[in-house]
Design a protein around this motif. Structure first.
Motif, PDB file in Angstrom:
ATOM      1  N   ALA A 243     -16.132   0.129   0.100  1.00  0.00           N
ATOM      2  CA  ALA A 243     -16.257  -1.266  -0.322  1.00  0.00           C
ATOM      3  C   ALA A 243     -15.233  -1.639  -1.388  1.00  0.00           C
ATOM      4  O   ALA A 243     -14.615  -2.712  -1.331  1.00  0.00           O
ATOM      5  CB  ALA A 243     -17.669  -1.530  -0.833  1.00  0.00           C
ATOM      6  N   ALA A 244     -15.018  -0.750  -2.363  1.00  0.00           N
ATOM      7  CA  ALA A 244     -14.087  -1.046  -3.448  1.00  0.00           C
ATOM      8  C   ALA A 244     -12.651  -1.177  -2.938  1.00  0.00           C
ATOM      9  O   ALA A 244     -11.885  -2.007  -3.428  1.00  0.00           O
ATOM     10  CB  ALA A 244     -14.166   0.040  -4.517  1.00  0.00           C
ATOM     11  N   TYR A 245     -12.310  -0.368  -1.936  1.00  0.00           N
ATOM     12  CA  TYR A 245     -10.976  -0.468  -1.356  1.00  0.00           C
ATOM     13  C   TYR A 245     -10.808  -1.779  -0.604  1.00  0.00           C
ATOM     14  O   TYR A 245      -9.750  -2.421  -0.664  1.00  0.00           O
ATOM     15  CB  TYR A 245     -10.699   0.701  -0.407  1.00  0.00           C
ATOM     16  N   ARG A 246     -11.837  -2.183   0.110  1.00  0.00           N
ATOM     17  CA  ARG A 246     -11.775  -3.443   0.857  1.00  0.00           C
ATOM     18  C   ARG A 246     -11.547  -4.616  -0.095  1.00  0.00           C
ATOM     19  O   ARG A 246     -10.778  -5.537   0.198  1.00  0.00           O
ATOM     20  CB  ARG A 246     -13.061  -3.632   1.664  1.00  0.00           C
ATOM     21  N   VAL A 247     -12.211  -4.576  -1.245  1.00  0.00           N
ATOM     22  CA  VAL A 247     -12.004  -5.613  -2.254  1.00  0.00           C
ATOM     23  C   VAL A 247     -10.581  -5.534  -2.797  1.00  0.00           C
ATOM     24  O   VAL A 247      -9.912  -6.556  -2.968  1.00  0.00           O
ATOM     25  CB  VAL A 247     -13.028  -5.463  -3.402  1.00  0.00           C
ATOM     26  N   TYR A 248     -10.125  -4.324  -3.072  1.00  0.00           N
ATOM     27  CA  TYR A 248      -8.765  -4.124  -3.586  1.00  0.00           C
ATOM     28  C   TYR A 248      -7.723  -4.706  -2.631  1.00  0.00           C
ATOM     29  O   TYR A 248      -6.807  -5.427  -3.057  1.00  0.00           O
ATOM     30  CB  TYR A 248      -8.512  -2.629  -3.788  1.00  0.00           C
ATOM     31  N   LYS A 249      -7.875  -4.425  -1.357  1.00  0.00           N
ATOM     32  CA  LYS A 249      -6.881  -4.899  -0.389  1.00  0.00           C
ATOM     33  C   LYS A 249      -6.897  -6.418  -0.281  1.00  0.00           C
ATOM     34  O   LYS A 249      -5.835  -7.040  -0.154  1.00  0.00           O
ATOM     35  CB  LYS A 249      -7.124  -4.260   0.974  1.00  0.00           C
ATOM     36  N   ARG A 250      -8.083  -7.006  -0.323  1.00  0.00           N
ATOM     37  CA  ARG A 250      -8.170  -8.460  -0.165  1.00  0.00           C
ATOM     38  C   ARG A 250      -7.703  -9.215  -1.411  1.00  0.00           C
ATOM     39  O   ARG A 250      -7.333 -10.383  -1.318  1.00  0.00           O
ATOM     40  CB  ARG A 250      -9.612  -8.859   0.153  1.00  0.00           C
ATOM     41  N   THR A 251      -7.714  -8.567  -2.555  1.00  0.00           N
ATOM     42  CA  THR A 251      -7.400  -9.274  -3.799  1.00  0.00           C
ATOM     43  C   THR A 251      -6.080  -8.839  -4.439  1.00  0.00           C
ATOM     44  O   THR A 251      -5.738  -9.334  -5.515  1.00  0.00           O
ATOM     45  CB  THR A 251      -8.525  -9.059  -4.833  1.00  0.00           C
ATOM     46  N   THR A 252      -5.349  -7.945  -3.767  1.00  0.00           N
ATOM     47  CA  THR A 252      -4.109  -7.425  -4.337  1.00  0.00           C
ATOM     48  C   THR A 252      -2.930  -7.764  -3.441  1.00  0.00           C
ATOM     49  O   THR A 252      -2.970  -7.510  -2.226  1.00  0.00           O
ATOM     50  CB  THR A 252      -4.182  -5.898  -4.539  1.00  0.00           C
ATOM     51  N   SER A 253      -1.891  -8.322  -4.021  1.00  0.00           N
ATOM     52  CA  SER A 253      -0.696  -8.699  -3.282  1.00  0.00           C
ATOM     53  C   SER A 253      -0.073  -7.470  -2.621  1.00  0.00           C
ATOM     54  O   SER A 253      -0.022  -6.399  -3.224  1.00  0.00           O
ATOM     55  CB  SER A 253       0.318  -9.346  -4.231  1.00  0.00           C
ATOM     56  N   PRO A 254       0.404  -7.599  -1.375  1.00  0.00           N
ATOM     57  CA  PRO A 254       0.995  -6.440  -0.705  1.00  0.00           C
ATOM     58  C   PRO A 254       2.322  -5.997  -1.313  1.00  0.00           C
ATOM     59  O   PRO A 254       2.656  -4.812  -1.266  1.00  0.00           O
ATOM     60  CB  PRO A 254       1.187  -6.927   0.730  1.00  0.00           C
ATOM     61  N   LEU A 255       3.079  -6.902  -1.907  1.00  0.00           N
ATOM     62  CA  LEU A 255       4.410  -6.544  -2.382  1.00  0.00           C
ATOM     63  C   LEU A 255       4.723  -7.127  -3.762  1.00  0.00           C
ATOM     64  O   LEU A 255       4.918  -6.382  -4.729  1.00  0.00           O
ATOM     65  CB  LEU A 255       5.473  -7.016  -1.387  1.00  0.00           C
ATOM     66  N   ILE A 256       4.779  -8.448  -3.867  1.00  0.00           N
ATOM     67  CA  ILE A 256       5.171  -9.108  -5.115  1.00  0.00           C
ATOM     68  C   ILE A 256       4.046  -9.001  -6.134  1.00  0.00           C
ATOM     69  O   ILE A 256       2.924  -9.446  -5.875  1.00  0.00           O
ATOM     70  CB  ILE A 256       5.519 -10.583  -4.858  1.00  0.00           C
ATOM     71  N   PRO A 257       4.294  -8.409  -7.300  1.00  0.00           N
ATOM     72  CA  PRO A 257       3.238  -8.244  -8.298  1.00  0.00           C
ATOM     73  C   PRO A 257       2.655  -9.581  -8.753  1.00  0.00           C
ATOM     74  O   PRO A 257       3.386 -10.484  -9.161  1.00  0.00           O
ATOM     75  CB  PRO A 257       3.955  -7.536  -9.453  1.00  0.00           C
ATOM     76  N   LEU A 258       1.332  -9.688  -8.660  1.00  0.00           N
ATOM     77  CA  LEU A 258       0.608 -10.883  -9.098  1.00  0.00           C
ATOM     78  C   LEU A 258      -0.756 -10.457  -9.620  1.00  0.00           C
ATOM     79  O   LEU A 258      -1.379  -9.551  -9.065  1.00  0.00           O
ATOM     80  CB  LEU A 258       0.394 -11.863  -7.938  1.00  0.00           C
ATOM     81  N   PRO A 259      -1.238 -11.092 -10.668  1.00  0.00           N
ATOM     82  CA  PRO A 259      -2.605 -10.794 -11.117  1.00  0.00           C
ATOM     83  C   PRO A 259      -3.592 -11.023  -9.981  1.00  0.00           C
ATOM     84  O   PRO A 259      -3.452 -11.979  -9.209  1.00  0.00           O
ATOM     85  CB  PRO A 259      -2.819 -11.799 -12.256  1.00  0.00           C
TER      86      PRO A 259
END
Length: 292
Positions: A243-259
C-alpha cells in the motif's frame, strides 16, 4: 581541419568507440565477466573527450571546459558504478545474455552507439576552429551541467546508502531526492547532457546543429527504452501489492523533482504532458483492490 568539422574526425571517434566497446565485449564473452560494463561506457566518454581535445590541439577555452565537464562526469559515474557492482555482485541485466552471444553483442553495439551519439556536442566543439567569446549560452549550459551532475551524484549516493542499510533490505528507496522524484539520477543525467549541448551552441553552424541528436537520444533512451520503463516494471512487480508503495508511486513525480503535495494536486493530463507520467510506466501496476 579548417573552420568546419572534418568528417574524418567523426569517423575516427566512431572507430575508437567501436574498438573500445569491442574490447570489453570480448572480455565479457570469454571470461563471463560483466562487472566492467558500466565502467566501459563511462570511460569511453572520457576517452572521446580527451582524444578529440588533444588531436585538434587548439585548446580553446570552451573546448577545455566542455572536455573537463565530460571527464569529471565520466570519472565520477564510472568509479561509482564499478565500485557498486563489485560490492553488489553480478549485473542482473546480463542474466539472459551470458549464454547468448548474439544478445550480448547487440548490447555492446548499442552501448557504442549511445556513447558516440551522446558525445556529439563535445566532439564537434573540439573538432572545429571557431572560437567566439563566452556567451550567455555557455554560462547557462555550465549551470545546467553543475545542477545535473550534483543531482545525479547526490541521488546515487542516497540510494546506495539506503540499499546498504540492513533495515532497508527489500524496500524501495524513498529518501532524500527519491522522495520528490522516482528517478532523480536520470533527471540529473538528462539535465547535464542538455547543459553540454547548450554550452556548445555558440560555435555551431549549419549541419553541426545535428549534435542535438545527442541529448535527444539520451532523453528518449531513458524515458522509453532502457531507463525508467525497466525500473518501473521491476519495482511494480516487487512492491505493487504494498500500500505504501502504491501511494508513493501515485504521489511522486517520475522524473522532474517536485514536492509530493504539489505533484498530487496536479491533473493527470498535466502530469502526462509536462511531467512524463506515461502509461507505459504503469503497465505492471496492479489495479486498485487487486491482490497478488
Amino acid at each position: 581541419m579548417g573552420t568546419v568539422l572534418d568528417s574524418h574526425f567523426l569517423a575516427l571517434t566512431a572507430i575508437v568507440t567501436v574498438g573500445y566497446q569491442l574490447l570489453f565485449f570480448v572480455i565479457t564473452a570469454l571470461l563471463k565477466f560483466d562487472k566492467v560494463t558500466d565502467f566501459a561506457g563511462s570511460t569511453n566518454f572520457i576517452i572521446l573527450a580527451v582524444m578529440t581535445l588533444v588531436l585538434k590541439g587548439t585548446w580553446h577555452f570552451r573546448q577545455v571546459v566542455l572536455s573537463f565537464l565530460v571527464v569529471s562526469w565520466g570519472l565520477r559515474l564510472g568509479l561509482f558504478l564499478l565500485l557498486r557492482i563489485l560490492q553488489w555482485g553480478e549485473d542482473r541485466r546480463f542474466d539472459e545474455m551470458r549464454s547468448n552471444l548474439g544478445k550480448l553483442a547487440v548490447f555492446w553495439i548499442f552501448q557504442a552507439v549511445w556513447v558516440w551519439t551522446v558525445s556529439l556536442p563535445v566532439t564537434v566543439v573540439n573538432g572545429i576552429d571557431r572560437d567566439p567569446s563566452v556567451q550567455a549560452a555557455d554560462i547557462i549550459g555550465w549551470i545546467m551541467w553543475s545542477v545535473g551532475v550534483s543531482v545525479e551524484a547526490t541521488a546515487d549516493q542516497q540510494k546506495l546508502t539506503f540499499k546498504n542499510a540492513p533495515e532497508n533490505r527489500g524496500k524501495w528507496c524513498n529518501v532524500g531526492l527519491w522522495n520528490i522524484s522516482r528517478h532523480p539520477n536520470y533527471f540529473g543525467e538528462i539535465l547535464l547532457w542538455w547543459g553540454i549541448f547548450v554550452a556548445s551552441a555558440p560555435v555551431l553552424e549549419g549541419a553541426e546543429w545535428l549534435v542535438i541528436l545527442g541529448p535527444i537520444f539520451l532523453t528518449l533512451l531513458l524515458l522509453f527504452v532502457s531507463g525508467i520503463p525497466l525500473l518501473e516494471q521491476s519495482a511494480d512487480k516487487k512492491f505493487g501489492n504494498v500500500a505504501a508503495y502504491r501511494v508513493y508511486k501515485r504521489t511522486t513525480s517520475p522524473l522532474i523533482p517536485l514536492p509530493q503535495a504539489v505533484y498530487r494536486s496536479l491533473p493527470s493530463w498535466f502530469k502526462s504532458v509536462f511531467l512524463f507520467e506515461f502509461p507505459l510506466y504503469s503497465r505492471n501496476f496492479p489495479e486498485e483492490g487487486s491482490t497478488w
